[in-house]
Design a protein around this motif. Structure first.
Motif, PDB file in Angstrom:
ATOM      1  N   SER A  55     -74.283 -19.135  54.894  1.00 23.44           N
ATOM      2  CA  SER A  55     -73.378 -19.735  55.678  1.00 23.44           C
ATOM      3  C   SER A  55     -74.020 -20.803  56.586  1.00 23.44           C
ATOM      4  O   SER A  55     -73.505 -21.914  56.909  1.00 23.44           O
ATOM      5  CB  SER A  55     -72.706 -19.022  56.707  1.00 23.44           C
ATOM      6  N   ASP A  56     -75.494 -21.207  56.477  1.00 26.28           N
ATOM      7  CA  ASP A  56     -75.952 -22.084  57.240  1.00 26.28           C
ATOM      8  C   ASP A  56     -76.718 -23.147  56.257  1.00 26.28           C
ATOM      9  O   ASP A  56     -77.461 -24.162  56.633  1.00 26.28           O
ATOM     10  CB  ASP A  56     -77.431 -21.519  57.960  1.00 26.28           C
ATOM     11  N   ALA A  57     -76.351 -22.900  54.847  1.00 23.55           N
ATOM     12  CA  ALA A  57     -76.815 -23.931  53.915  1.00 23.55           C
ATOM     13  C   ALA A  57     -76.343 -25.510  54.045  1.00 23.55           C
ATOM     14  O   ALA A  57     -74.817 -25.451  54.442  1.00 23.55           O
ATOM     15  CB  ALA A  57     -76.531 -23.574  52.433  1.00 23.55           C
ATOM     16  N   ILE A  58     -76.803 -26.277  53.917  1.00 27.17           N
ATOM     17  CA  ILE A  58     -76.693 -27.743  54.192  1.00 27.17           C
ATOM     18  C   ILE A  58     -76.408 -28.753  52.934  1.00 27.17           C
ATOM     19  O   ILE A  58     -77.234 -28.527  51.962  1.00 27.17           O
ATOM     20  CB  ILE A  58     -77.529 -28.468  54.992  1.00 27.17           C
ATOM     21  N   GLY A  59     -75.132 -28.857  52.789  1.00 25.37           N
ATOM     22  CA  GLY A  59     -74.836 -29.890  51.584  1.00 25.37           C
ATOM     23  C   GLY A  59     -74.821 -31.200  52.035  1.00 25.37           C
ATOM     24  O   GLY A  59     -74.499 -31.728  53.067  1.00 25.37           O
ATOM     25  N   PHE A  60     -75.100 -32.344  51.163  1.00 27.30           N
ATOM     26  CA  PHE A  60     -75.045 -34.132  51.372  1.00 27.30           C
ATOM     27  C   PHE A  60     -74.214 -34.364  50.191  1.00 27.30           C
ATOM     28  O   PHE A  60     -74.560 -34.008  49.219  1.00 27.30           O
ATOM     29  CB  PHE A  60     -76.753 -34.449  51.205  1.00 27.30           C
ATOM     30  N   ASP A  61     -73.281 -35.134  50.565  1.00 31.84           N
ATOM     31  CA  ASP A  61     -72.223 -35.792  49.622  1.00 31.84           C
ATOM     32  C   ASP A  61     -72.701 -37.272  49.383  1.00 31.84           C
ATOM     33  O   ASP A  61     -72.933 -38.025  50.514  1.00 31.84           O
ATOM     34  CB  ASP A  61     -70.943 -35.783  50.443  1.00 31.84           C
ATOM     35  N   TYR A  62     -72.511 -37.801  48.274  1.00 31.23           N
ATOM     36  CA  TYR A  62     -72.690 -39.133  48.066  1.00 31.23           C
ATOM     37  C   TYR A  62     -72.056 -39.582  47.043  1.00 31.23           C
ATOM     38  O   TYR A  62     -71.692 -38.717  46.131  1.00 31.23           O
ATOM     39  CB  TYR A  62     -74.178 -39.634  47.864  1.00 31.23           C
ATOM     40  N   LEU A  63     -71.467 -40.842  46.943  1.00 29.95           N
ATOM     41  CA  LEU A  63     -70.451 -41.196  45.937  1.00 29.95           C
ATOM     42  C   LEU A  63     -71.406 -42.046  44.905  1.00 29.95           C
ATOM     43  O   LEU A  63     -72.082 -42.843  45.253  1.00 29.95           O
ATOM     44  CB  LEU A  63     -69.480 -42.275  46.310  1.00 29.95           C
ATOM     45  N   LYS A  64     -71.112 -41.764  43.461  1.00 34.07           N
ATOM     46  CA  LYS A  64     -71.966 -42.729  42.550  1.00 34.07           C
ATOM     47  C   LYS A  64     -71.023 -43.058  41.714  1.00 34.07           C
ATOM     48  O   LYS A  64     -70.173 -42.416  41.147  1.00 34.07           O
ATOM     49  CB  LYS A  64     -72.833 -41.786  41.783  1.00 34.07           C
ATOM     50  N   ARG A  66     -74.443 -47.388  55.179  1.00 34.23           N
ATOM     51  CA  ARG A  66     -73.877 -45.987  55.374  1.00 34.23           C
ATOM     52  C   ARG A  66     -73.943 -44.877  54.670  1.00 34.23           C
ATOM     53  O   ARG A  66     -73.382 -44.007  54.495  1.00 34.23           O
ATOM     54  CB  ARG A  66     -72.314 -46.630  55.345  1.00 34.23           C
ATOM     55  N   PHE A  67     -75.105 -45.078  53.752  1.00 32.65           N
ATOM     56  CA  PHE A  67     -75.359 -43.984  52.747  1.00 32.65           C
ATOM     57  C   PHE A  67     -75.607 -42.616  53.379  1.00 32.65           C
ATOM     58  O   PHE A  67     -75.294 -41.365  53.031  1.00 32.65           O
ATOM     59  CB  PHE A  67     -76.306 -44.256  51.891  1.00 32.65           C
ATOM     60  N   PHE A  68     -76.166 -42.664  54.651  1.00 31.40           N
ATOM     61  CA  PHE A  68     -76.668 -41.268  55.371  1.00 31.40           C
ATOM     62  C   PHE A  68     -75.600 -41.171  56.634  1.00 31.40           C
ATOM     63  O   PHE A  68     -76.229 -40.369  57.542  1.00 31.40           O
ATOM     64  CB  PHE A  68     -78.100 -41.178  55.677  1.00 31.40           C
ATOM     65  N   VAL A  69     -74.509 -41.501  56.659  1.00 30.83           N
ATOM     66  CA  VAL A  69     -73.671 -41.315  57.969  1.00 30.83           C
ATOM     67  C   VAL A  69     -73.688 -39.643  58.001  1.00 30.83           C
ATOM     68  O   VAL A  69     -73.623 -39.064  57.148  1.00 30.83           O
ATOM     69  CB  VAL A  69     -72.527 -41.934  57.840  1.00 30.83           C
ATOM     70  N   PRO A  70     -73.413 -39.324  59.197  1.00 30.55           N
ATOM     71  CA  PRO A  70     -73.292 -37.927  59.543  1.00 30.55           C
ATOM     72  C   PRO A  70     -72.352 -37.178  58.765  1.00 30.55           C
ATOM     73  O   PRO A  70     -72.420 -36.004  58.366  1.00 30.55           O
ATOM     74  CB  PRO A  70     -73.164 -37.853  61.073  1.00 30.55           C
ATOM     75  N   SER A  71     -71.080 -37.821  58.547  1.00 29.86           N
ATOM     76  CA  SER A  71     -70.039 -37.089  58.007  1.00 29.86           C
ATOM     77  C   SER A  71     -70.338 -36.922  56.410  1.00 29.86           C
ATOM     78  O   SER A  71     -69.674 -36.334  55.765  1.00 29.86           O
ATOM     79  CB  SER A  71     -68.928 -38.084  57.922  1.00 29.86           C
ATOM     80  N   GLN A  72     -71.450 -37.163  55.969  1.00 28.08           N
ATOM     81  CA  GLN A  72     -71.818 -36.954  54.559  1.00 28.08           C
ATOM     82  C   GLN A  72     -72.637 -35.580  54.340  1.00 28.08           C
ATOM     83  O   GLN A  72     -72.694 -35.140  53.278  1.00 28.08           O
ATOM     84  CB  GLN A  72     -73.030 -38.209  53.963  1.00 28.08           C
ATOM     85  N   PHE A  73     -73.104 -34.994  55.556  1.00 30.37           N
ATOM     86  CA  PHE A  73     -73.652 -33.811  55.589  1.00 30.37           C
ATOM     87  C   PHE A  73     -72.706 -32.591  55.970  1.00 30.37           C
ATOM     88  O   PHE A  73     -71.910 -32.771  56.615  1.00 30.37           O
ATOM     89  CB  PHE A  73     -74.788 -33.704  56.746  1.00 30.37           C
ATOM     90  N   HIS A  74     -72.675 -31.441  55.227  1.00 27.72           N
ATOM     91  CA  HIS A  74     -71.794 -30.359  55.555  1.00 27.72           C
ATOM     92  C   HIS A  74     -72.492 -29.252  55.473  1.00 27.72           C
ATOM     93  O   HIS A  74     -73.414 -28.690  54.685  1.00 27.72           O
ATOM     94  CB  HIS A  74     -70.678 -30.619  54.191  1.00 27.72           C
ATOM     95  N   THR A  75     -71.928 -28.345  56.346  1.00 31.42           N
ATOM     96  CA  THR A  75     -72.347 -26.874  56.530  1.00 31.42           C
ATOM     97  C   THR A  75     -70.977 -25.971  56.314  1.00 31.42           C
ATOM     98  O   THR A  75     -70.331 -26.391  57.583  1.00 31.42           O
ATOM     99  CB  THR A  75     -73.185 -26.693  57.924  1.00 31.42           C
ATOM    100  N   PRO A  76     -70.943 -25.132  55.653  1.00 32.23           N
ATOM    101  CA  PRO A  76     -71.870 -24.575  54.540  1.00 32.23           C
ATOM    102  C   PRO A  76     -71.657 -25.704  53.368  1.00 32.23           C
ATOM    103  O   PRO A  76     -70.901 -26.535  53.538  1.00 32.23           O
ATOM    104  CB  PRO A  76     -71.466 -23.240  54.202  1.00 32.23           C
ATOM    105  N   ALA A  77     -72.861 -25.430  52.543  1.00 29.72           N
ATOM    106  CA  ALA A  77     -72.810 -26.199  51.511  1.00 29.72           C
ATOM    107  C   ALA A  77     -71.721 -25.949  50.558  1.00 29.72           C
ATOM    108  O   ALA A  77     -71.259 -26.700  49.817  1.00 29.72           O
ATOM    109  CB  ALA A  77     -74.309 -26.182  50.874  1.00 29.72           C
ATOM    110  N   ILE A  78     -71.417 -24.739  50.448  1.00 22.56           N
ATOM    111  CA  ILE A  78     -70.256 -24.319  49.546  1.00 22.56           C
ATOM    112  C   ILE A  78     -69.464 -23.284  50.444  1.00 22.56           C
ATOM    113  O   ILE A  78     -69.780 -22.479  50.955  1.00 22.56           O
ATOM    114  CB  ILE A  78     -70.827 -23.533  48.544  1.00 22.56           C
ATOM    115  N   ALA A  79     -68.237 -23.869  50.296  1.00 20.67           N
ATOM    116  CA  ALA A  79     -67.226 -23.092  50.971  1.00 20.67           C
ATOM    117  C   ALA A  79     -66.862 -21.523  50.462  1.00 20.67           C
ATOM    118  O   ALA A  79     -66.934 -21.403  49.328  1.00 20.67           O
ATOM    119  CB  ALA A  79     -65.807 -23.766  51.112  1.00 20.67           C
ATOM    120  N   PRO A  80     -66.623 -20.730  51.332  1.00 23.85           N
ATOM    121  CA  PRO A  80     -66.609 -19.162  50.652  1.00 23.85           C
ATOM    122  C   PRO A  80     -65.585 -19.003  49.747  1.00 23.85           C
ATOM    123  O   PRO A  80     -65.475 -18.130  48.662  1.00 23.85           O
ATOM    124  CB  PRO A  80     -66.181 -18.331  52.031  1.00 23.85           C
ATOM    125  N   GLU A  81     -64.416 -19.974  49.827  1.00 23.11           N
ATOM    126  CA  GLU A  81     -63.482 -19.721  48.828  1.00 23.11           C
ATOM    127  C   GLU A  81     -63.347 -20.744  47.694  1.00 23.11           C
ATOM    128  O   GLU A  81     -62.552 -20.681  46.651  1.00 23.11           O
ATOM    129  CB  GLU A  81     -62.126 -20.011  49.679  1.00 23.11           C
TER     130      GLU A  81
END
Length: 211
Positions: A181-190, A144-159
């Motif tokens: 606004s179209d930058a993509i971030g990827f989250d993972y737990l270490k 489950r390391f690459f499930v869709p919920s791990q990807f976020h747009t934008p990569a950094i919230a404006p606030e």
């Protein structure tokens, strides 16, 4: 008397002559003493065409892949891959890579087995977990390391506030990404609680940690 001598001459000549090579006893002539090198020189070269190659990945226990836009939000997708290798699930190491569409590896990180297992403590119903429970958890984390919920747009919230604790992150790089606004971030737990987010920085042309 002379006649007897004439009869003996052929016999004496036969006794004094050397035997031919064809009539020699085996083991005594020079032709019977060939060296091993001379014999092997005539042998054909060994056929190695069907020799099995040694696999460099014979210790691979699990591999997961995912295609997702990352370095170019509107272009071809990048390849995310996690390969877990080792003598066993509880003694292995994971190699996490991101490869861009051109085949260039733009990110690589090694994840130890404890990095993947540590958060099991939040699911345990008993003080200790069995080996089977630990193995199942690690495999699930890998799968489950690459499930869709791990990807976020934008990569950094404006606030969002600049994470001053990330010592290797330049403010200019972070602010540039924050305005995309179209930058993509990827989250993972270490580990247990170290949730990381990475993104591709067009400014520095590399992957940076932004959270």
């Amino acid at each position: 008397m002379r006649y007897s001598w004439l009869l003996l001459m052929p016999l004496l000549a036969a006794c004094n002559s050397n035997p031919s090579a064809e009539n020699r006893e085996p083991g005594f002539g020079a032709a019977d003493q060939e060296s091993p090198a001379d014999t092997s020189a005539a042998l054909p070269a060994p056929d190695t065409a069907s020799t099995k190659a040694v696999s460099a990945v014979s210790d691979t226990l699990r591999t997961v892949r995912q295609k997702h836009n990352f370095s170019n939000p509107k272009g071809p997708a990048d390849s995310f891959k996690l390969v877990f290798r080792g003598p066993s699930i509880l003694e292995g190491t994971g190699e996490f890579t991101i490869t861009d569409p051109s085949g260039q590896v733009i990110f690589r990180e090694m994840l130890t087995e404890p990095d993947l297992e540590a958060s099991l403590v939040y699911e345990m119903k008993n003080p200790t977990a069995t080996r089977a429970e630990r193995e199942t958890f690690v495999l699930r984390r890998i799968d489950r390391f690459f499930v869709p919920s791990q990807f976020h747009t934008p990569a950094i919230a404006p606030e969002a506030d600049f994470p001053a604790d990330l010592v290797n992150l330049e403010r200019a790089t972070w602010e540039d990404l924050q305005h995309r606004s179209d930058a993509i971030g990827f989250d993972y737990l270490k580990g247990k609680e170290d949730r990381q987010r990475i993104a591709w920085s067009p400014l520095t042309k590399q992957v940076v940690r932004v959270q």
